[in-house]
Design an enzyme around this catalytic site. Structure first.
Site, PDB file in Angstrom:
ATOM      1  N   ARG A  32      -8.497  -0.424   5.249  1.00 18.97           N
ATOM      2  CA  ARG A  32      -7.185   0.437   4.524  1.00 18.97           C
ATOM      3  C   ARG A  32      -6.227   0.101   4.556  1.00 18.97           C
ATOM      4  O   ARG A  32      -5.532   0.638   3.543  1.00 18.97           O
ATOM      5  CB  ARG A  32      -7.511   1.713   5.521  1.00 18.97           C
ATOM      6  CG  ARG A  32      -8.862   2.525   5.571  1.00 18.97           C
ATOM      7  CD  ARG A  32      -8.435   3.892   6.237  1.00 18.97           C
ATOM      8  NE  ARG A  32      -7.345   4.689   5.600  1.00 18.97           N
ATOM      9  CZ  ARG A  32      -6.623   5.536   6.076  1.00 18.97           C
ATOM     10  NH1 ARG A  32      -7.202   6.033   7.230  1.00 18.97           N
ATOM     11  NH2 ARG A  32      -5.828   6.125   5.294  1.00 18.97           N
TER      12      ARG A  32
ATOM     13  N   CYS B 295      -4.734  12.560  12.763  1.00 18.57           N
ATOM     14  CA  CYS B 295      -5.337  11.268  12.564  1.00 18.57           C
ATOM     15  C   CYS B 295      -5.256  10.643  14.033  1.00 18.57           C
ATOM     16  O   CYS B 295      -4.601  11.509  14.854  1.00 18.57           O
ATOM     17  CB  CYS B 295      -4.937  10.579  11.605  1.00 18.57           C
ATOM     18  SG  CYS B 295      -3.487   9.619  11.749  1.00 18.57           S
TER      19      CYS B 295
ATOM     20  N   ASP C  74       4.969   1.162  12.136  1.00 21.27           N
ATOM     21  CA  ASP C  74       3.798   0.383  11.566  1.00 21.27           C
ATOM     22  C   ASP C  74       3.617  -0.933  12.260  1.00 21.27           C
ATOM     23  O   ASP C  74       2.493  -1.585  12.094  1.00 21.27           O
ATOM     24  CB  ASP C  74       3.495   0.373  10.078  1.00 21.27           C
ATOM     25  CG  ASP C  74       3.302   1.702   9.616  1.00 21.27           C
ATOM     26  OD1 ASP C  74       3.533   1.839   8.281  1.00 21.27           O
ATOM     27  OD2 ASP C  74       3.135   2.441  10.505  1.00 21.27           O
TER      28      ASP C  74
ATOM     29  N   LYS D 199       0.982  -1.330   0.031  1.00 21.96           N
ATOM     30  CA  LYS D 199       0.068  -0.023   0.050  1.00 21.96           C
ATOM     31  C   LYS D 199       0.894   1.232   0.180  1.00 21.96           C
ATOM     32  O   LYS D 199       0.609   2.221  -0.848  1.00 21.96           O
ATOM     33  CB  LYS D 199      -0.910   0.073   1.471  1.00 21.96           C
ATOM     34  CG  LYS D 199      -1.613   1.266   1.607  1.00 21.96           C
ATOM     35  CD  LYS D 199      -2.268   1.096   2.960  1.00 21.96           C
ATOM     36  CE  LYS D 199      -1.686   1.507   4.151  1.00 21.96           C
ATOM     37  NZ  LYS D 199      -1.537   3.053   4.398  1.00 21.96           N
ATOM     38  N   ASN D 200       1.983   1.396   0.883  1.00 28.34           N
ATOM     39  CA  ASN D 200       2.660   2.370   0.995  1.00 28.34           C
ATOM     40  C   ASN D 200       3.810   2.627  -0.099  1.00 28.34           C
ATOM     41  O   ASN D 200       4.467   3.866  -0.110  1.00 28.34           O
ATOM     42  CB  ASN D 200       3.373   2.242   2.464  1.00 28.34           C
ATOM     43  CG  ASN D 200       2.366   2.745   3.504  1.00 28.34           C
ATOM     44  OD1 ASN D 200       1.096   3.068   2.931  1.00 28.34           O
ATOM     45  ND2 ASN D 200       2.553   2.410   4.715  1.00 28.34           N
TER      46      ASN D 200
ATOM     47  N   ARG E   9       0.523  15.094  12.796  1.00 26.40           N
ATOM     48  CA  ARG E   9       1.117  14.463  11.504  1.00 26.40           C
ATOM     49  C   ARG E   9       1.334  15.859  10.584  1.00 26.40           C
ATOM     50  O   ARG E   9       0.306  16.098   9.548  1.00 26.40           O
ATOM     51  CB  ARG E   9       0.245  13.623  10.713  1.00 26.40           C
ATOM     52  CG  ARG E   9       0.472  12.155  11.474  1.00 26.40           C
ATOM     53  CD  ARG E   9      -0.240  11.228  11.031  1.00 26.40           C
ATOM     54  NE  ARG E   9       0.427  10.660  10.000  1.00 26.40           N
ATOM     55  CZ  ARG E   9       0.191   9.611   9.151  1.00 26.40           C
ATOM     56  NH1 ARG E   9      -1.171   9.021   9.410  1.00 26.40           N
ATOM     57  NH2 ARG E   9       0.706   9.003   8.030  1.00 26.40           N
TER      58      ARG E   9
HETATM   59  C1  EPZ Z   1       4.249   7.127   6.110  1.00 24.05           C
HETATM   60  O1  EPZ Z   1       3.549   8.254   6.441  1.00 24.05           O
HETATM   61  C2  EPZ Z   1       3.516   6.008   5.860  1.00 24.05           C
HETATM   62  N1  EPZ Z   1       2.367   6.128   5.130  1.00 24.05           N
HETATM   63  C3  EPZ Z   1       3.019   5.617   7.464  1.00 24.05           C
HETATM   64  O2  EPZ Z   1       2.288   4.443   7.436  1.00 24.05           O
HETATM   65  C4  EPZ Z   1       4.085   5.460   8.435  1.00 24.05           C
HETATM   66  O3  EPZ Z   1       3.799   5.059   9.794  1.00 24.05           O
HETATM   67  C5  EPZ Z   1       5.279   6.492   8.368  1.00 24.05           C
HETATM   68  O4  EPZ Z   1       5.543   6.796   6.981  1.00 24.05           O
HETATM   69  C6  EPZ Z   1       6.384   6.553   9.052  1.00 24.05           C
HETATM   70  O5  EPZ Z   1       6.959   5.120   8.619  1.00 24.05           O
HETATM   71  C7  EPZ Z   1       2.232   6.083   3.834  1.00 24.05           C
HETATM   72  O6  EPZ Z   1       3.538   5.702   3.282  1.00 24.05           O
HETATM   73  C8  EPZ Z   1       1.243   6.290   3.103  1.00 24.05           C
HETATM   74  P1  EPZ Z   1       6.361  10.736   8.141  1.00 24.05           P
HETATM   75  P2  EPZ Z   1       4.073   9.862   6.506  1.00 24.05           P
HETATM   76  O7  EPZ Z   1       6.070  11.887   7.112  1.00 24.05           O
HETATM   77  O8  EPZ Z   1       4.938   9.732   5.217  1.00 24.05           O
HETATM   78  C9  EPZ Z   1       6.417  13.990  11.277  1.00 24.05           C
HETATM   79  C10 EPZ Z   1       0.394   3.061   7.873  1.00 24.05           C
HETATM   80  O9  EPZ Z   1      -0.154   2.655   8.770  1.00 24.05           O
HETATM   81  N2  EPZ Z   1       6.381  15.076  10.147  1.00 24.05           N
HETATM   82  O10 EPZ Z   1       7.504   9.754   7.945  1.00 24.05           O
HETATM   83  O11 EPZ Z   1       2.952  10.767   6.806  1.00 24.05           O
HETATM   84  C11 EPZ Z   1       5.070  13.146  11.379  1.00 24.05           C
HETATM   85  O12 EPZ Z   1       4.222  13.648  12.203  1.00 24.05           O
HETATM   86  C12 EPZ Z   1       0.802   4.482   7.959  1.00 24.05           C
HETATM   87  O13 EPZ Z   1       0.225   2.453   6.871  1.00 24.05           O
HETATM   88  C13 EPZ Z   1       6.383  16.112  10.435  1.00 24.05           C
HETATM   89  O14 EPZ Z   1       6.636  16.676  11.677  1.00 24.05           O
HETATM   90  O15 EPZ Z   1       5.058   9.560   7.686  1.00 24.05           O
HETATM   91  C14 EPZ Z   1       5.589  12.051  12.268  1.00 24.05           C
HETATM   92  O16 EPZ Z   1       5.684  11.955  13.584  1.00 24.05           O
HETATM   93  C15 EPZ Z   1       0.417   5.241   9.025  1.00 24.05           C
HETATM   94  N3  EPZ Z   1       6.107  17.155   9.487  1.00 24.05           N
HETATM   95  C16 EPZ Z   1       6.988  11.596  11.589  1.00 24.05           C
HETATM   96  O17 EPZ Z   1       7.381  12.845  11.249  1.00 24.05           O
HETATM   97  C17 EPZ Z   1       6.225  16.572   8.249  1.00 24.05           C
HETATM   98  O18 EPZ Z   1       6.001  17.670   7.270  1.00 24.05           O
HETATM   99  C18 EPZ Z   1       6.952  10.625  10.625  1.00 24.05           C
HETATM  100  O19 EPZ Z   1       6.117  11.106   9.553  1.00 24.05           O
HETATM  101  C19 EPZ Z   1       6.022  15.379   7.884  1.00 24.05           C
HETATM  102  C20 EPZ Z   1       6.168  14.403   9.016  1.00 24.05           C
END
Ligand code: EPZ
Length: 418
Positions: A397, A116, A305, A22-23, A121
């Site tokens: 999902r 969420c 995850d 998915k990701n 996020r």
């Molecule tokens: C991706 O989300 C995945 N989703 C998430 O999987 C996964 O948990 C996450 O990466 C971490 O591995 C998809 O790929 C669609 P991040 P993403 O940006 O890209 C903070 C699932 O269950 N952050 O690496 O949104 C954020 O709040 C989902 O399949 C900022 O502060 O994750 C978080 O604490 C859930 N500012 C951390 O970084 C930003 O601009 C990691 O977020 C972006 C992120």
């Protein structure tokens, strides 16, 4: 809304074919916005988030068709530049169209994705990086508007290795002439899958899997024909169901290299893992695991995850252990539900201390997000008696046909209308 009804206590025996990731599919489908040519993406899992992406791409002016895990995208009208709230609020990953649309049309408007259950996020890392490439950022009525007279190559450093920001900027830079260097990038395998896809479209991308990725954009990008990598989180989730319930489960069309951190932790806990070519065999007594402490980290660390399903497996640990969640600020919602099944878990901020119990007992519980829902399946498979999991739409999902796959592997699970 559907429920899952699970009769726990039985051992698993059988084989499950792992679906496409998915990701990885989500950013690769967004990348089709970079070109006006037809793209054909295969091994795409049939999930709600993929169907939400289909709706979004169609709304934006593409014509998509999806069946038998094959996703075809054609461009049949002038693309819109606005990803509206009613589509973005359903799925945060919708904002992955920002990079492609900014690169192609120098203008994009998308709704600020809401938070969420696992955290606020924010998207500051994405926006700061787009600015470094020459974009201006405006806010209006809950939307973010990015515009650029001209985008320029840049060397930039993410303050945190955000997966989505790395993907958004890789896609944007793929249409920016000159050499862009991204530092402190995410290193997840899905980043490497996107890099392979962008190279096939005609961009020059190198360094994926390391913290520094270099991209030299092309004037135009070609249509994409691509097969999505296996889903490593689905792989890890099924490994944990087998570890908790006991028995022998073979996973196919996947790769042990995608789940190394989990495989190491499972072996330490006393579970036998044997890997073959694109297969993983899990052999577990279903007894109480040995204590193993885990802290989530960006890849190549233990994936956030899999934190919830791991905690469910550790609920019967023979002793005490700790789980640290370093990525999201509110990703222990499943702990309270596991305690309804008899688990003894003390949560303080980002640390959970688990005092293992001999037996979990089936109970009515509720999924709060994709992976918390998966954790409840792990626990229910090992528990004595019946568990009813509500709000399984969260699980749908992220897991394609999960009850059919697990039933074939011997789990007594039924989907019933609530
Ligand atoms: C991706 O989300 C995945 N989703 C998430 O999987 C996964 O948990 C996450 O990466 C971490 O591995 C998809 O790929 C669609 P991040 P993403 O940006 O890209 C903070 C699932 O269950 N952050 O690496 O949104 C954020 O709040 C989902 O399949 C900022 O502060 O994750 C978080 O604490 C859930 N500012 C951390 O970084 C930003 O601009 C990691 O977020 C972006 C992120």
């Amino acid at each position: 809304m559907d429920n899952f009804v699970i009769q726990g206590g039985g051992k698993l025996a059988g084989e499950i074919r792992v679906s496409g990731s998915k990701n990885s599919a989500l950013p690769i489908l967004a990348a089709t916005m970079l070109t006006g040519e037809k793209s054909e993406i295969s091994n795409v899992p049939d999930l709600m988030d993929i169907r939400s992406t289909l709706s979004l791409l169609n709304y934006m002016g593409k014509t998509c068709s999806f069946g038998s895990n094959n996703f075809t995208v054609r461009e049949t009208s002038v693309l819109k530049h606005h990803a509206p709230y009613e589509l973005v609020r359903k799925m945060r990953a919708s904002m992955l169209v920002a990079g492609p649309l900014l690169a192609r049309f120098k203008k994009v408007r998308f709704s600020l994705p809401g938070g969420c259950s696992i955290g606020v996020r924010p998207i500051d890392i994405h926006l700061e990086a787009f600015k470094k490439l020459g974009a201006e950022v405006f806010y209006e009525k809950g939307d973010v508007i990015l515009t650029a007279a001209k985008l320029r190559p840049a060397r930039l450093r993410f303050r945190f290795p955000s997966v989505g920001a790395t993907e958004n900027l890789m896609m944007c830079a793929s249409l920016v002439k000159g050499s862009t260097v991204l530092e402190n990038c995410a290193r997840e395998p899905e980043i490497a899958d996107l890099a392979r896809a962008l190279r096939k479209m005609g961009a020059f991308v190198e360094g994926e899997g390391t913290s520094i990725i270099k991209i030299s954009g092309a004037e135009e990008l070609k249509g994409l024909k691509y097969e999505v990598m296996p889903d490593r989180i689905e792989t890890g989730t099924f490994m944990l169901v087998a570890a908790a319930a006991g028995g022998t489960l073979k996973l196919s069309d996947t790769d042990i290299a995608l789940v190394e951190p989990l495989a190491r932790a499972l072996k330490k806990a006393g579970v036998e893992i044997v890997s073959g070519k694109n297969t993983i065999l899990v052999n577990s007594s279903g007894g109480r695991p040995r204590p193993v402490n885990v802290a989530t980290k960006p890849h190549p660390g233990f994936p956030t995850d899999l934190q919830a399903p791991w905690m469910a497996f550790m609920a019967r640990v023979d002793g005490k252990c700790e789980v640290h969640e370093a990525i999201f600020e509110n990703r222990f919602m499943h702990a309270a539900e596991l305690m309804r099944m008899g688990a003894e878990i003390m949560v303080t901020d980002r640390k959970a201390v688990i005092k293992g119990v001999e037996r979990l007992l089936g109970a009515p519980v509720m999924a709060s997000d994709i992976r918390a829902g998966a954790a409840l399946i792990v626990a229910a498979a090992a528990a004595k008696g019946e568990t009813v999991i509500r709000r399984v739409y969260h699980i749908d999902r992220g897991y394609e046909k999960i009850e059919a796959k697990l039933r074939r592997a011997g789990l007594r699970i039924e989907r019933v209308k609530a």
